[in-house]
Design a protein around this motif. Structure first.
Motif, PDB file in Angstrom:
ATOM      1  N   ARG A   1       1.127  -1.075   0.314  1.00  0.00           N
ATOM      2  CA  ARG A   1       0.061  -0.321  -0.260  1.00  0.00           C
ATOM      3  C   ARG A   1       0.881   1.370   0.121  1.00  0.00           C
ATOM      4  O   ARG A   1       0.336   2.533  -0.838  1.00  0.00           O
ATOM      5  CB  ARG A   1      -1.116  -0.300   1.137  1.00  0.00           C
ATOM      6  CG  ARG A   1      -2.026  -1.202   1.416  1.00  0.00           C
ATOM      7  CD  ARG A   1      -2.987  -1.030   1.912  1.00  0.00           C
ATOM      8  NE  ARG A   1      -3.964  -2.404   2.242  1.00  0.00           N
ATOM      9  CZ  ARG A   1      -5.419  -0.948   1.700  1.00  0.00           C
ATOM     10  NH1 ARG A   1      -5.293  -0.323   1.908  1.00  0.00           N
ATOM     11  NH2 ARG A   1      -5.938  -1.656   1.600  1.00  0.00           N
TER      12      ARG A   1
ATOM     13  N   HIS B   1      -5.034   4.452   0.390  1.00  0.00           N
ATOM     14  CA  HIS B   1      -4.439   5.167  -0.227  1.00  0.00           C
ATOM     15  C   HIS B   1      -5.145   6.330  -1.495  1.00  0.00           C
ATOM     16  O   HIS B   1      -5.378   5.933  -1.750  1.00  0.00           O
ATOM     17  CB  HIS B   1      -3.603   4.492  -1.151  1.00  0.00           C
ATOM     18  CG  HIS B   1      -3.527   5.169  -3.060  1.00  0.00           C
ATOM     19  ND1 HIS B   1      -2.892   5.999  -2.788  1.00  0.00           N
ATOM     20  CD2 HIS B   1      -4.006   4.418  -3.820  1.00  0.00           C
ATOM     21  CE1 HIS B   1      -3.019   5.931  -4.384  1.00  0.00           C
ATOM     22  NE2 HIS B   1      -3.885   5.595  -4.852  1.00  0.00           N
TER      23      HIS B   1
ATOM     24  N   PRO C   1     -17.245  -0.047  -5.432  1.00  0.00           N
ATOM     25  CA  PRO C   1     -15.795   1.301  -4.962  1.00  0.00           C
ATOM     26  C   PRO C   1     -14.805  -0.097  -5.959  1.00  0.00           C
ATOM     27  O   PRO C   1     -14.355  -1.387  -5.955  1.00  0.00           O
ATOM     28  CB  PRO C   1     -16.623   0.704  -3.655  1.00  0.00           C
ATOM     29  CG  PRO C   1     -17.681   0.901  -4.075  1.00  0.00           C
ATOM     30  CD  PRO C   1     -18.197   0.001  -4.687  1.00  0.00           C
TER      31      PRO C   1
ATOM     32  N   PRO D   1     -11.131  -0.322  -5.613  1.00  0.00           N
ATOM     33  CA  PRO D   1      -9.758   0.811  -4.329  1.00  0.00           C
ATOM     34  C   PRO D   1      -8.369   1.286  -5.300  1.00  0.00           C
ATOM     35  O   PRO D   1      -8.320   0.600  -5.830  1.00  0.00           O
ATOM     36  CB  PRO D   1      -9.617  -0.823  -3.499  1.00  0.00           C
ATOM     37  CG  PRO D   1      -9.476  -1.912  -4.030  1.00  0.00           C
ATOM     38  CD  PRO D   1     -10.634  -1.663  -5.563  1.00  0.00           C
TER      39      PRO D   1
ATOM     40  N   LYS E   1     -17.251  -8.816   7.899  1.00  0.00           N
ATOM     41  CA  LYS E   1     -16.704  -7.202   8.645  1.00  0.00           C
ATOM     42  C   LYS E   1     -17.497  -6.813   9.237  1.00  0.00           C
ATOM     43  O   LYS E   1     -18.611  -6.074   8.558  1.00  0.00           O
ATOM     44  CB  LYS E   1     -16.626  -6.505   7.137  1.00  0.00           C
ATOM     45  CG  LYS E   1     -16.247  -5.415   7.689  1.00  0.00           C
ATOM     46  CD  LYS E   1     -15.827  -4.199   6.792  1.00  0.00           C
ATOM     47  CE  LYS E   1     -14.671  -3.068   7.639  1.00  0.00           C
ATOM     48  NZ  LYS E   1     -14.067  -1.996   6.656  1.00  0.00           N
TER      49      LYS E   1
END
Ligand code: XMP
Length: 519
Positions: free
Chosen positions: A302, A353, A396, A398, A511
């Motif tokens: 990352r 990020h 979405p 990342p 999650k």
């Protein structure tokens, strides 16, 4: 100062659901902003010029030392005020009523409110069946209402469930009208803003015109640079800015070689050809994949990607002769300063990020035309700007891209297999009409090889994991309950169509305890 829209001020006392108040109001086309109680003073009130004020709930007790309080001047503005839960207690406390400590008799959950004899326009549409379900969540409670107030609704445990001083247009309720468990809550807000005289002037068309004016005023003749990822936020921000200042905007699409199948081409051709937007396609896959060679630690991955992203972006900004402004698709939920009650920093699970850190380093000013919007409002604005539905509804993706869907070391071979498996999986989801019911779905390639048999031969290939989750905001998530038929059909297709994979797993972790991405 004059404001383009009538404005409502929400003073936040730290409730978990303050944002929902804003949602309910925006649905009513009322412009509102949430500000923490400790930032609202007399000067702020004067500058903000609210047409009405709402006090949110909050976890504190009015008895606590330094208990959160609104500025006294708020009661002299001559505008309607609605206090919710802690907001009710604060209102009574400030205006001469009494609040009692909970003594462990906190009340949480469903309750039923019945009306008093007197009628209150705030409750128009309520009590058709004699009582209404509401959601309570409080420790302390009001034991004596302030002078001028009367009771308009009671529940078995809350004799002051609904109170008001109609002459001053002060309303105070013990429950949370903003949550879904108070089914008539939206109606209460509708009545409140009607009584306060809001015209419902917060429309996307009006927002767009306003935003364009603001961008022009801020930027003047300067140059703006924008990192375009193809996600809905940066796409909408870019289109809006382009409409405002045309070719003063340059977009940079940083291709780190970790995009999905066909993605780079799709984004670039759409913005360049369809929208005629000045767009630099920076193909930097060699740079990124070279730096990631041999890296398997998720945080190192990352950070490497974040650092290189900034490097490439800086280089591109220089290449266009420098830009005074950096455009970002920052949304309202990222901006709201939450009231920390527990204090203390939270643990970093993953270093997300983005292009944060750039503006200070490069001496650029930020242009953030979506700062006042929630995600669904950004989508509405995207439609207003003519962005195709396919982009608006995109899941979405990342910033670090496929790097975090390839646990362990990244190789071009693995990325290639992953892209093909992901494309089949997403195609399956679309074919079955499930894309819009899912928050995010993707394939990941696991760092293990397993033995299989195909035809008459032995295979020794990678295992692929499929993930699909439902979520409201990405903070919590549940796995999507595909049917067995869907799963077996998809596994068969992936194994048949993607050489290099001989086993497929479906991830059934929610999650928490999992996260959405693998790394
Ligand atoms: P996690 O994996 O933390 O993901 O449960 C929550 C949401 O955030 C996205 N995500 C990222 N988005 N940069 C981004 O722009 C990142 O580094 C990043 N990491 C995770 C993830 O896809 C999900 O929507």
């Amino acid at each position: 100062m004059t404001h383009a829209h009538q404005r409502l001020l929400i003073i936040d006392f730290g409730s978990q659901v303050t944002q929902l108040i804003a949602r309910r109001l925006r649905e009513l086309k009322v412009y509102c902003e949430i500000h923490p109680f400790n930032r609202v003073d007399a000067a702020f009130l004067k500058a903000f010029a609210p047409k009405a004020v709402i006090f949110s709930g909050g976890p504190a007790s009015v008895f606590a030392e330094g208990a959160p309080m609104p500025p006294a001047e708020v009661f002299d503005l001559g505008v309607p005020i609605l206090g919710i839960c802690y907001g009710q207690q604060v209102m009574m406390h400030c205006l001469g009523g009494k609040v009692e400590r909970g003594h462990g008799t906190a009340e949480f959950g469903r309750a039923y409110v019945t009306p008093a004899e007197r009628r209150l326009p705030l409750l128009d549409g309520w009590f058709a069946d004699g009582r209404e379900q509401v959601w309570m969540s409080h420790g302390d409670h009001v034991s004596e209402i302030a002078p001028g107030f009367a009771v308009y609704g009671t529940s078995p445990n809350a004799p002051f469930a609904i109170t008001a001083d109609p002459a001053r247009s002060f309303y105070a309720v013990q429950f949370h009208p903003e949550v879904h468990h108070t089914p008539k809550g939206a109606k209460l807000y509708e009545n409140f803003v009607r009584l306060a005289g809001f015209a419902g002037d917060w429309t996307m068309g009006a927002y767009r015109e306003d935003a364009i004016e603001k961008i022009r005023a801020q930027v003047g003749g300067g140059k703006v640079i924008c990192a375009l990822s193809g996600g809905v936020d940066s796409s909408v921000a870019a289109l809006l800015i382009h409409q405002a200042i045309g070719d003063q905007l340059t977009c940079v699409f940083v291709d780190h070689g970790l995009m999905r199948q066909g993605e780079a081409e799709e984004v670039v051709s759409m913005f360049r050809e369809h929208y005629n937007l000045p767009l630099i396609h920076a193909d930097e896959s060699d740079l990124f994949l070279g730096a990631l060679d041999g890296v398997s630690d998720p945080e190192t991955k990352r950070k490497t990607i974040g650092r290189l992203f900034i490097e490439v972006f800086e280089r591109q900004a220089e290449a266009i002769g420098g830009a005074a402004f950096l455009a970002q698709g920052t949304l309202y939920p990222d901006v709201i300063e939450s009231v920390s009650v527990s204090g203390g920093p939270s643990v970093t699970i993953k270093s997300h990020h983005n292009v944060g850190g750039l503006p200070e380093k490069m001496g650029m000013k930020l242009v953030e035309p979506l700062r006042e919007l929630f995600k669904d409002e950004v989508r509405a604005l995207g439609r207003e700007l003519g962005l195709p539905e396919k982009f608006i509804r995109r899941h979405p993706f990342p910033g670090p891209g496929l790097a975090i869907r390839c646990p362990g070391e990244i190789t071009r071979e693995k990325l290639d297999i992953l892209r093909r498996a992901d494309a089949v999986y997403i195609d399956q989801i679309r074919r079955h009409g499930l894309y819009d019911a899912i928050w995010q779905a993707f394939a990941a390639i696991l760092p293990v090889k397993t033995v299989g048999v195909m035809g008459d031969g032995r295979t020794y290939d990678y295992a692929c994991a499929l993930r699909a989750v439902t979520s409201v905001d990405g903070m919590t998530a549940d796995y999507y309950p595909f049917t067995h038929d869907f799963l077996s059909e998809t596994a068969t297709r992936i194994i048949n169509e993607v050489q290099g994979i001989n086993r497929v797993f479906y991830d059934v972790t929610s999650k928490p305890p999992g996260t959405i991405e693998m790394e």
